[in-house]
Design an enzyme around this catalytic site. Structure first.
Site, short mmCIF file in Angstrom:
data_model
loop_
_atom_site.label_atom_id
_atom_site.label_comp_id
_atom_site.label_asym_id
_atom_site.label_seq_id
_atom_site.Cartn_x
_atom_site.Cartn_y
_atom_site.Cartn_z
N ASP A 1 0.65 -0.70 0.37
CA ASP A 1 -0.02 0.09 0.39
C ASP A 1 0.81 1.18 0.02
O ASP A 1 1.91 1.29 0.09
CB ASP A 1 -0.48 -0.38 1.37
CG ASP A 1 -1.84 0.41 1.21
OD1 ASP A 1 -2.17 1.75 0.13
OD2 ASP A 1 -3.20 1.27 2.27
N GLU B 1 2.76 4.96 -3.34
CA GLU B 1 2.82 6.18 -4.86
C GLU B 1 3.76 6.63 -4.74
O GLU B 1 4.18 7.09 -6.15
CB GLU B 1 1.57 7.40 -4.56
CG GLU B 1 0.10 6.41 -4.88
CD GLU B 1 -0.08 5.48 -3.39
OE1 GLU B 1 0.25 5.92 -2.69
OE2 GLU B 1 -0.84 4.48 -3.19
N ASP C 1 -8.91 4.17 -1.83
CA ASP C 1 -9.83 4.25 -0.26
C ASP C 1 -11.33 4.74 -1.19
O ASP C 1 -11.45 5.85 -1.44
CB ASP C 1 -8.96 4.84 -0.01
CG ASP C 1 -7.97 4.53 0.73
OD1 ASP C 1 -7.73 3.07 0.92
OD2 ASP C 1 -7.22 5.94 1.54
#
Lengths: 940, 600
Positions: free
Chosen positions: A532, A535, A608
């Protein structure tokens, strides 16, 4: 006290609030003010939590200088001409220069190379002979090494006026026009264009230069300053898609499948589609805003040409405008009289490394793209089942309890997930000793029922000298550096953190070793990984990510590879899981960030999302777009990550998601528990049914995953991919195809009593539950109940199922198959099944079963599709227990099976064995032929 | 369906009679429960049987032939072919078990006799005898507890009846006293007013005389009076309902503004509660102001409300990271917490208030002890064991019963008679028509009036509280009466959980207390206590707690859990749940088990 109140309120721009408080100030009692203030504060807190989209925290195009510059340019801005055109190393090369300037300065080098099956690659970079201050970044590790072997060595070009053309594919050629400079692909015979580059003269290439006095290169955004030591270096150009009715692709955006125009007449205040991997809190649907991943591949589809694609391999921030028709009305450019969609591509850095895919069929384009960046990895069978996740399953007891509840309610599932709280203070590869004292036992217990566990491992490393990962990484210099050369220090879950520099292969290899059982203490072979925040998410960074002037291995600026950071992290993790089992076990790694090539390393999800109907609705085009751009194994959090879904929404979400490739329920830790059995007996049954339907179709899904693995054609497909001639499907993103046989129509509204379904023309469609046949070709209103969503099997197909229910995929291994045959108007149908051990790489050595089932003239035949000579083999004792025939009218009472030469009965049987399903269809009872054998079944 | 039921009952009645006479091997009836065996017998006699849901019929050869013919799985009791099928394991030596058809031959031993795994791929050990032994020992232990518990429960119920009768007697007595006292107060009031009128008359007279002299001074003093009124007016604003009620009692039939100066002072004094309360609120106020300060300094890390407008420029990089991260976690740093706390305190200041109240009463009211004693007396015998052995339980002063502390249960006749006597004397001696007014007598009346009013208001709250207590649902047999006024604690890691039936439940960590819920009601036919409307969770629901009740000799809270965010669960053992009927069931169950001596 009143004063304090007022000061604090100045920081709040909520006008209503400050007005009210001003009124309050006039009251004599301060305690009244206080009381009101608290009350209002609470109201405000509540309101803002509803819509927390923080637009201001992210740059829009106007705040992004390169984007603003590029967007303001008018057609025919580009003054370059192509000179020195020649063939070199089997490529067509030329120099691009501005004839009005000194010829030797600022020239660019362009090269065109051609690859098998209709792919043109075009590179434009600075001319090395001019010694630019720095080599511009060219993304490594994305294009498959074997792609090079598909290169066609060009021998010559054809010159026609100022156009130089080369052979591209049977019937297609690539053309470089010298003045004004333009590149395009066209059909040889008709001259019809397919794709073109710089036809509007918007090409601009900001070349690196040495900083001169007075040059202001710094860029500021909010509290952040980007030092930009190399100055402006952006690239922009226009690309036109001919014969296009719609364009698609360029994830990740929460928008419709067919991309809406973002600039042009009548389009106000729209932003370009942004490709910049960002961790966005509570993202909006219907926004061109860039989310967690980026794939700069656009596809076009239209009735006249078919499909084509354009892919720009570039990892810097990119912005793409889809230009509305009439945007170029004021220019004097004349292009061939073909229907066309123009687009504007802008990137902050890098080079032009672009691929033109000529199609012309939808599946051709995805295959062409896959031949460049690779096909999806073959997932393990368990990963195609249902995943149960939550932030967080608190402790071992919680895990045990959730696991046992699935059994108690006879709901199958395959994987239980642990989010960040399982770690010791967000130090990945560790366990919270109080909550998870015996992680190995816990995993073994799950594994004893065939279930796996997934734990989270993120790229931010806690800066804690007692943490072994940090110690090694800082000692070895494995962290990304800031602009001054020190280890970059950002803020994420653990607090002060540094970020592993995964661009370096040596560091990736070190990272991969961390997944060995000895290094990752408490891990077992049934543990897999979730990446996770890659980015990367940096809470105190500009736009919640890493500063663009941070430095990576090889002195590459973060701005140059930002969009690929998560890809490298995913790659390293995936390689770690391969390594730990000596290359015998297929990895499973879920990633949030992605980039072209991600499909080779694992799965992605759409981040999300929110527990709202609109988010369920938009998850379908998001996942279809990912499939179109190579990443077929993707899904959205079932139920929506943030917020509490109303029960009906949750049930509908399960019903749709059961047909999408990656199927995981997940929820934020502030939400109420929402495991399938928590909404009353009736809803438990509905959710159980939805999950079970997924499990019955797993043989079909697995076969499709293998198809994706071999060809790049996605599991979940937009309708137009299967029905490219049917215009009514082109912008339909409410329905989708699973493979070529199942059409799934989601229900996206509360309390729906009916739903309008478009069934593509020239086919008959069989309702999966009732067996009712519908003629395609028009939209029809169909009644729906809460029990399921409309799903249809296309005529002419055969689907393999396993109709027995088990705890998880493992226990289904020996269960018999059901074949569902839906015959077409000529009484024929075809389908396939692919089976292997579901976990290892033995299938690469030929250890698999691949059959084609052909039904025609009242005869069903199983044909081997597996390669004849193989070093390894896979054996299955599974039989076929039932064959269901849809659309076949016959009074036949029995069948004869060859070669065993035995007979068995034909009777009316259920289409699905589910309570409440009262349909019946012609059923061949217990043919009991083996799935791996050649056989023929004749209806008598 | 109807036919099926009749077949079924017939089958139950006659199964033992017929079954042995037909030779059907147990293999044929794999997975069939004994009470169903007769149903399948039809396959041997008539060759065909209907699926239980009536959908179709199946033949003997279709029974357990690994192909699902009946939707409901009737034809496949012993295979996994029907998704809805159920498999019966005999589990000799332990309890029979019915498992889902999905468990048959799935490689996992689900039945302790291993009968669900018969395809030869998996070997299961028969563990029924050991499992049965353990279960039987547990069952016997449980029965023992129930036996004792039933006795305790009976005792408690008797005790509760006595106590309730006492409470009711007390209540009616109090009501009588209230009636009389009301009369007295009224008399005193009238008397007082007459005196006041006389005084007023005299004053006006005097004023007239002095009017010309002191014009300038008069205006000055007038200002002072106004100021004072202002101050007094503020108090009720700060107070919350309880205090307001008290004030109401005071001013019943009187407008506060009309209260003469001296009396007004008295109001404030008597209304100590409200003052105290005001003081008590101050720390809260400060906390709040800190929050505000904090928001300033840290640019409002604390509250989501400020996110939108946050001035990120002024944040330290660390704070910025924290701030952004907090969006996902909801851990809005300590300040947010404070805001919530402050809010909760604000909303629930009744509680703070009550505790203050306690202190006040403890200090000033010697009668406090009486009530405690009385309460303990109630507890005596209710469950010595429960009270003494459970270290984690204690009595609380039921919050809103504080004023009952000066109930003066035994001594009340004396004060009551005294006040009646005194008032009679005063009323006889004081002559309101006498001029000039006898100041000392007037003061005397005033004093008596104040005292009587105070007593009356206390009496009123006593009555309302006792009424409230008696309004509680103590269970069909009042078996939960003894839990009233008690709290039970359980420590778990850093938290102390406190469950006070009929009042509230809290979670304490150090000095901070989070309320998990206010008493709401019993649920699931007195098997669950529900506490709801606790402190609110960030981005979540109000906290709530469900306490599942179980039979036990001691009253103990255990198994505290938070199965869903901010929805807590716990168990409480109490003899109140040791029901005779359940004991009978357990004994029957034991009777069905293989005898223990068989094992030996």
């Amino acid at each position: 006290m009143g004063q304090i109140l007022l000061i604090s309120l100045k920081t709040d721009t909520n006008n209503d609030l400050s007005i009210t408080i001003k009124g309050g100030r006039n009251m004599s009692s301060s305690s009244i003010v206080l009381h009101h203030f608290l009350f209002l504060l609470l109201i405000v807190c509540h309101l803002t939590s509803v819509s927390s989209w923080k637009k201001d925290e992210f740059r829009n195009c106007n705040q992004t200088p390169f984007c603003k510059r590029a967007r303001s340019r008018k057609p025919q801005h580009c003054k370059l001409i192509a000179t020195d055109v020649r063939i070199e190393d089997g490529e067509l090369t030329a120099k691009l220069m501005n004839p009005q300037e000194n010829l030797d300065e600022n020239s660019l080098i362009i090269s065109l190379s051609v690859y098998q099956n209709g792919i043109l690659r075009m590179k434009i970079d600075e001319d090395p002979v001019q010694n630019p201050p720095k080599k511009r970044f060219q993304v490594p590790d994305v294009v498959l090494p074997e792609f090079q072997s598909k290169k066609l060595w060009l021998q010559r070009y054809t010159k026609d006026g100022d156009s130089f053309s080369v052979y591209l594919f049977d019937g297609y050629e690539a053309v470089v026009k010298s003045d004004s400079f333009e590149v395009f692909v066209r059909e040889q015979s008709s001259g019809k264009r397919v794709l073109s580059f710089n036809s509007h003269g918007l090409f601009d290439f900001e070349q690196l230069r040495v900083k001169k006095e007075g040059d202001e290169w710094e860029e500021r955004f909010r509290s952040h300053t980007d030092s930009r030591p190399y100055g402006p270096q952006s690239i922009s150009f226009d690309v036109s898609f001919y014969g296009a009715d719609f364009v698609y692709g360029i994830p990740e955006h929460a928008t419709s499948l067919a991309l809406k125009p973002t600039n042009g007449p009548g389009i106000e205040e729209s932003e370009p589609y942004r490709l910049f991997n960002l961790d966005v809190f509570e993202y909006l649907h219907e926004s061109p805003f860039g989310l967690y991943g980026s794939i700069p591949l656009m596809l076009s589809h239209g009735k006249s040409h078919g499909t084509s694609g354009f892919f720009w391999l570039n990892a810097a921030e990119m912005q793409i405008d889809v230009l509305g028709s009439g945007w170029d009305a004021e220019s004097s450019i004349l292009l061939p009289d073909q229907k066309r969609i123009d687009t504007l591509w802008m990137s902050e850095a890098g080079i032009v490394d672009a691929f033109f895919f000529i199609g012309p069929k939808p599946k051709d384009v995805v295959k062409q793209y896959a031949s460049v960046t690779g096909t999806s990895a073959m997932p393990q069978l368990f990963a195609t089942g249902y995943h149960q996740c939550r932030w967080n399953y608190r402790d071992e007891e919680d895990v045990k309890n959730v696991d046992s509840k699935f059994d108690e309610h006879d709901i199958p599932y395959d994987v239980l997930w642990l989010d960040i709280e399982h770690t010791d203070g967000k130090r990945y590869f560790t366990w919270d000793k109080a909550l998870f004292p015996n992680p190995e036992e816990m995993q073994k217990d799950l594994a004893s029922r065939g279930r796996r566990m997934v734990t989270i491992v993120d790229p931010h490393i806690k800066r804690d000298d007692n943490y072994h990962i940090h110690k090694e990484a800082s000692k070895n210099g494995y962290y990304v550096k800031d602009a001054t050369g020190k280890d970059f220090d950002g803020w994420c879950w653990p607090g002060s953190s540094s970020y592993i520099d995964m661009v370096n292969p040596e560091i990736r290899s070190w990272w991969a070793d961390k997944f060995s059982y000895t290094e990752y203490v408490g891990s077992t072979p049934s543990l897999y990984i979730w990446n996770d925040m890659n980015e990367p998410s940096v809470f105190n960074g500009p736009e919640v990510t890493m500063p663009r002037d941070a430095l990576h291995y090889g002195n590459v600026e973060h701005r140059e590879l930002h969009n690929a950071y998560g890809y490298y992290f995913h790659m390293a993790t995936s390689e770690g899981l391969v390594k730990r089992e000596g290359g015998k076990d297929r990895p499973f790694v879920l990633s949030r960030a992605f980039f072209p090539g991600t499909q080779r390393y694992g799965t992605v999800w759409t981040g999300d999302n929110i527990a709202e109907w609109e988010h369920l609705r938009v998850s379908v085009p998001m996942i279809l777009t990912l499939g179109l751009t190579g990443i077929t194994f993707s899904g959205a959090d079932v139920g929506g990550f943030f917020g509490n879904p109303e029960t009906e929404l949750l049930v509908r979400w399960y019903q749709v998601a059961a047909y999408l490739p990656f199927f995981r329920g997940h929820a934020h830790h502030d939400t109420k528990r929402r495991e399938p059995w928590l909404f009353g007996e009736h809803n438990t049954e509905l959710i159980r049914d939805a999950i079970r339907v997924r499990y019955t179709f797993l043989p079909y899904f697995y076969t499709l995953f293998r198809e994706a693995n071999m060809t790049g054609v996605p599991v979940a497909r937009p309708l137009w991919m299967e029905f490219p001639y049917d215009e009514a499907t082109f912008n339909n993103d409410e329905a989708f195809m699973v493979g070529n046989a199942l059409l799934v129509q989601g229900v996206y509204t509360r309390g729906a009593k009916d739903v309008t379904v478009y069934l593509p023309r020239d086919h008959t469609w069989y309702d999966l539950k009732t067996g009712t046949a519908y003629k395609g070709g028009h939209a029809q209103k169909m009644e729906v109940t809460d029990a399921d969503i409309p799903v249809f099997q296309r005529s002419g197909t055969i689907i393999p199922r396993k109709d027995r229910f088990r705890r998880s995929t493992l226990q289904m291994e020996n269960d018999p198959y059901t074949l569902v045959i839906a015959v077409d108007s000529s009484g024929a149908a075809e389908g396939e099944v692919y089976i292997d051990d579901g976990k290892s790489y033995e299938f690469k050595q030929g250890a698999y079963i691949h059959r084609r089932f052909i039904f025609s003239d009242g005869k069903l035949t199983s044909v081997n599709l597996a390669a004849a000579s193989s070093t390894s083999s896979f054996v299955s004792d599974c039989t076929i227990e039932r064959i269901i025939l849809l659309g076949y009218s016959s009074k036949t009472k029995s069948v004869r099976i060859e070669p065993s030469n035995h007979a068995t009965d034909v009777e009316l049987g259920p289409l699905q064995i589910r309570s409440g399903v009262r349909s019946s269809a012609l059923t061949i009872r217990k043919p009991n032929v083996r799935i791996s054998d050649d056989w023929t079944i004749r209806l008598l | 369906m109807k036919i099926n039921t009749s077949i079924f009952s017939f089958l139950v009645l006659s199964s033992t009679l017929f079954l042995r006479s037909i030779s059907i091997s147990s293999n044929d009836l794999l997975g069939v429960a004994p009470q169903d065996e007769l149903y399948y017998k039809g396959l041997w006699s008539s060759g065909k049987v209907k699926c239980k849901d009536g959908s179709k019929t199946f033949t003997k050869s279709q029974l357990n032939d690994d192909f699902c013919d009946c939707f409901d799985g009737t034809d496949e009791p012993g295979t996994s072919a029907c998704p809805t099928g159920k498999f019966y394991c005999r589990n000799a030596g332990y309890s029979p078990l019915i498992v889902f058809s999905s468990r048959i031959n799935d490689g996992i031993c689900d039945c302790c006799d291993g009968s669900d795994e018969y395809d030869g791929k998996t070997t299961c050990k028969n563990t029924c005898w050991e499992a049965g032994k353990v279960a039987r020992v547990e069952l016997m232990e449980k029965i023992e507890i129930f036996q004792k518990g039933v006795a305790i429960r009976k005792h408690e119920i008797e005790q509760a009846k006595v106590s309730l009768a006492q409470d009711e007697a007390e209540l009616s007595k109090l009501k009588n006293e209230e009636k009389v006292l009301k009369g007295i107060v009224q008399q005193l009031k009238e008397h007082k007013e007459r005196i006041e009128k006389a005084v007023e008359k005299e004053r006006i007279q005097k004023e007239k005389e002095e009017k010309q002299k002191k014009e300038a001074e008069e205006s000055e003093s007038k200002n002072k009076v106004e100021e004072k009124v202002d101050v007094e007016e503020q108090a009720p604003v700060k107070n919350n309902d309880d205090e307001a009620a008290i004030l109401d009692n005071y001013s019943s039939g009187q407008n506060l503004k009309e209260v003469p100066a001296e009396l007004a002072v008295d109001v404030v004094k008597n209304d100590h509660v409200s003052l105290e309360n005001g003081e008590k609120h101050d720390p809260v106020d400060e906390e709040v102001s800190e929050v505000v300060h904090g928001s300033e300094h840290n640019t409002g890390l604390g509250s989501k409300g400020e996110d939108a407008t946050k001035d990120f420029e002024s944040l330290s990089r660390e704070d910025l990271g924290r701030e952004i991260g907090s969006r996902w976690t909801g851990k809005k740093t300590d300040q947010e917490h404070n805001v919530n706390d402050a809010k909760n305190d604000f909303e629930t200041s009744g509680y703070v208030h009550d505790e203050e109240n306690n202190e006040y009463d403890t200090e000033t009211d010697e009668d406090h002890q009486h009530y405690d004693d009385a309460t303990e007396a109630h507890m005596d015998g209710v469950g010595d064991e429960a009270n003494e052995e459970s270290s984690a339980s204690y009595n609380y002063d039921p919050d809103d019963d504080m004023d009952m502390l000066d109930m003066e249960t035994e001594s009340s006749p004396s004060w009551f008679e005294k006040i009646q006597r005194t008032v009679r004397n005063i009323l006889q001696t004081v002559n309101p028509f006498q001029t000039p007014v006898d100041i000392s007598e007037a003061e005397n009346i005033q004093k008596e009036y104040d005292e009587a009013s105070t007593k009356l208001s206390k009496l009123k709250s006593k009555i309302s509280r006792l009424t409230k207590k008696l309004g509680n649902d103590f269970g069909p047999e009042k078996e939960f009466y003894s839990l009233y006024g008690q709290c039970f604690e359980s420590k778990q890691n850093k938290y102390v959980y406190k469950v006070c039936p009929f009042k509230q439940a809290t979670q304490e960590e150090g000095y901070s207390t989070t309320r998990l819920g206010k008493w709401e009601k019993f649920e699931e036919s007195y098997n669950v206590m529900l506490f709801s409307n606790g402190d609110n969770c960030w981005n979540g629901p109000d906290r709530s707690l469900k306490v599942r009740l179980r039979c036990g000799l001691k009253i103990e809270v255990a198994d505290i859990d938070e199965p869903s965010r901010c929805e807590y669960a716990a168990t409480l053992t109490t003899p109140a749940l040791c029901l005779e009927g359940k004991l009978k069931e357990l004994e029957d169950e034991l009777g069905k088990q293989p005898r223990l001596h068989d094992e030996l």
